[in-house]
Design an enzyme around this catalytic site. Structure first.
Site, PDB file in Angstrom:
ATOM      1  N   ARG A   1       0.808  -1.375   0.051  1.00 22.90           N
ATOM      2  CA  ARG A   1       0.138   0.016  -0.036  1.00 22.90           C
ATOM      3  C   ARG A   1       0.890   1.559  -0.042  1.00 22.90           C
ATOM      4  O   ARG A   1       0.303   2.361  -0.269  1.00 22.90           O
ATOM      5  CB  ARG A   1      -1.018  -0.152   1.264  1.00 22.90           C
ATOM      6  CG  ARG A   1      -1.966   1.135   1.232  1.00 22.90           C
ATOM      7  CD  ARG A   1      -3.180   0.702   1.897  1.00 22.90           C
ATOM      8  NE  ARG A   1      -3.105   0.140   3.245  1.00 22.90           N
ATOM      9  CZ  ARG A   1      -2.546   0.544   4.363  1.00 22.90           C
ATOM     10  NH1 ARG A   1      -2.198   1.638   4.483  1.00 22.90           N
ATOM     11  NH2 ARG A   1      -2.333  -0.500   5.136  1.00 22.90           N
TER      12      ARG A   1
ATOM     13  N   ASP B   1      -8.549  17.067 -15.068  1.00 24.02           N
ATOM     14  CA  ASP B   1      -8.815  15.551 -15.728  1.00 24.02           C
ATOM     15  C   ASP B   1      -8.479  15.791 -17.114  1.00 24.02           C
ATOM     16  O   ASP B   1      -9.236  16.246 -17.919  1.00 24.02           O
ATOM     17  CB  ASP B   1     -10.121  15.234 -15.244  1.00 24.02           C
ATOM     18  CG  ASP B   1     -10.457  13.777 -15.683  1.00 24.02           C
ATOM     19  OD1 ASP B   1      -9.747  13.164 -16.671  1.00 24.02           O
ATOM     20  OD2 ASP B   1     -11.445  13.069 -15.140  1.00 24.02           O
TER      21      ASP B   1
END
Ligand code: PLP
Length: 401
Positions: free
Chosen positions: A61, A188
């Site tokens: 992680r 984006d």
């Protein structure tokens, strides 16, 4: 530990062959490293990695060598200092918003026609957590400025080319507005890709991709990535460490492989996109075509300035004259080559009906307010021979009574 025969068979079975000592060869392709944990001969080294004073890996992680390779590749393509990969585009957007300070009492200003799940994230989740959210027409700079002046948002969030209306954001102008009010500009860049524009070079603070789309390119992997400065990446990483939306190594590897042909694929998407948009524009059963490469597009000049001679991408949306849902469904069911499916940016041509898929979470009133009517169809033009795509669209339009 080595695989010495001093250990029992059971012990050797679980330890055998998993820690390859430095080989004297270099694989030319990035290996997939599935290992979740990493060990060091000296505990001091492990401590240094945990403490950030030494480069390395400790736990999946927190980082993985295959994922790092993807992050370096995308950072290079986007001309950014650093990148952070995620399990999906939505995880990337959410983490970026949290990292720049979207929390109770803060504000976010966003383009009103962002991707449906991005809209829902802001409108439903973040609002419910006390974030003030204001949607604006990002092509109306005065409206953006007025919202930023009033709210001093933590983030101004736009899509370079919006989904599904294909509006083009004037990135340098938006960066000016955002910075004037102390806000971070988040862009984006999924539809445009770094092959068309690198927003960081135009004043953007954070670039986001759904790598599920053009970067992966083959419809076989879900992923997201954020590209930004080292300092911002460190902030995102702190959020990621506790929220856990990180990319897995197999997915990162697939995106990395997709990227190798991205520039080549984009050339074909660009030329097919323009040809199909021109063809649709001349069709009597089509009342409107949204494509930034058409002179009729309201932000054609902005697009020209941003993308120059690089092309205008493979995304188109168009309106079937007088169509309602049943007519759109009839059109979709008549297609033989183009695939009705919920994604974009793949090598094959895809069609999508925003009102029942990407923008389903919006009420009919919200959809019509932002211009997503019942006749709007989104087309992700693939890299097939363009005459085959056009012939398929033609026969499906002809089949409509
Ligand atoms: C422009 C844009 N941004 C973000 C996303 C979300 O990406 P993902 O599906 O990988 O979470 C999408 C998905 O379609 C998208 O079109």
């Amino acid at each position: 530990m080595n695989n010495s025969n001093t250990f029992s068979l059971a012990t050797r079975a679980v330890h055998a062959g998993i820690r390859v000592p430095h080989p004297d060869y270099v694989p030319t392709v990035t290996p997939i490293h599935p290992s979740v944990t990493y060990t060091y001969d000296r505990m001091e080294d492990l401590d240094g990695v945990f403490g950030g004073t030494r480069q390395g890996y400790v736990y999946g992680r927190y980082g993985n060598p295959t994922v790092t390779a993807l992050e370096e590749a995308v950072a290079t393509l986007e001309d950014g200092e650093a990148a952070l990969a995620f399990a999906s585009g939505m995880a990337a957007i959410h983490t970026a918003l949290l990292a720049v300070g979207a929390r109770a009492g803060s504000a976010v200003v966003a383009a009103q026609d962002v991707y449906g799940a991005t809209y829902a994230l802001l409108d439903q989740l973040l609002r419910s957590q006390g974030v003030t959210v204001r949607f604006v027409d990002a092509t109306d700079l005065e409206a953006v400025e007025s919202a930023c002046r009033e709210l001093k948002p933590a983030a101004l969030l736009v899509e370079t080319i919006s989904n599904p209306l294909l509006k083009v954001a004037d990135l340098p102008a938006l960066a000016n507005v955002a910075h004037q009010y102390g806000s971070a500009l988040l862009v984006d860049n999924t539809f445009a890709t770094p092959c068309l524009v690198q927003p960081l070079s135009l004043g953007t603070d954070i670039v986001i991709h759904s790598t599920t789309k053009y970067l992966g390119g083959h419809g076989d992997v879900l992923g997201g990535i954020v590209v930004t400065s080292h300092a911002q990446r460190a902030k995102l990483f702190e959020v990621l460490k506790v929220t856990g939306g990180n990319s897995g190594p197999h997915d990162a590897w697939l995106v990395l492989r997709g990227i190798k042909t991205l520039p080549l694929r984009m050339q074909q998407h660009n030329s097919n996109g323009l040809a199909v948009a021109r063809w649709l524009q001349a069709h009597p059963k089509v009342s409107q075509v949204n494509y930034p490469g058409l002179a009729s597009h309201p932000q054609h000049q902005v697009a020209k300035g941003l993308f120059g001679t690089r092309g205008y991408g493979g995304m188109i949306s168009f309106v079937l004259s007088g169509a309602d849902q049943s007519r759109v469904f009839q059109f979709f069911e008549s297609l033989r080559l183009c695939v009705p499916a919920t994604t974009l940016g793949d090598v094959h041509t895809l069609v999508l009906y925003p009102a029942h898929s990407s923008h389903r979470a919006l009420s009919p009133e919200e959809r019509s307010r932002i211009g997503i009517g019942d006749g709007l169809i989104r087309l992700s033009v693939g890299i097939e021979a363009v005459e085959d795509i056009i012939n398929d669209l033609d026969q499906a339009l002809t089949a409509l009574d």
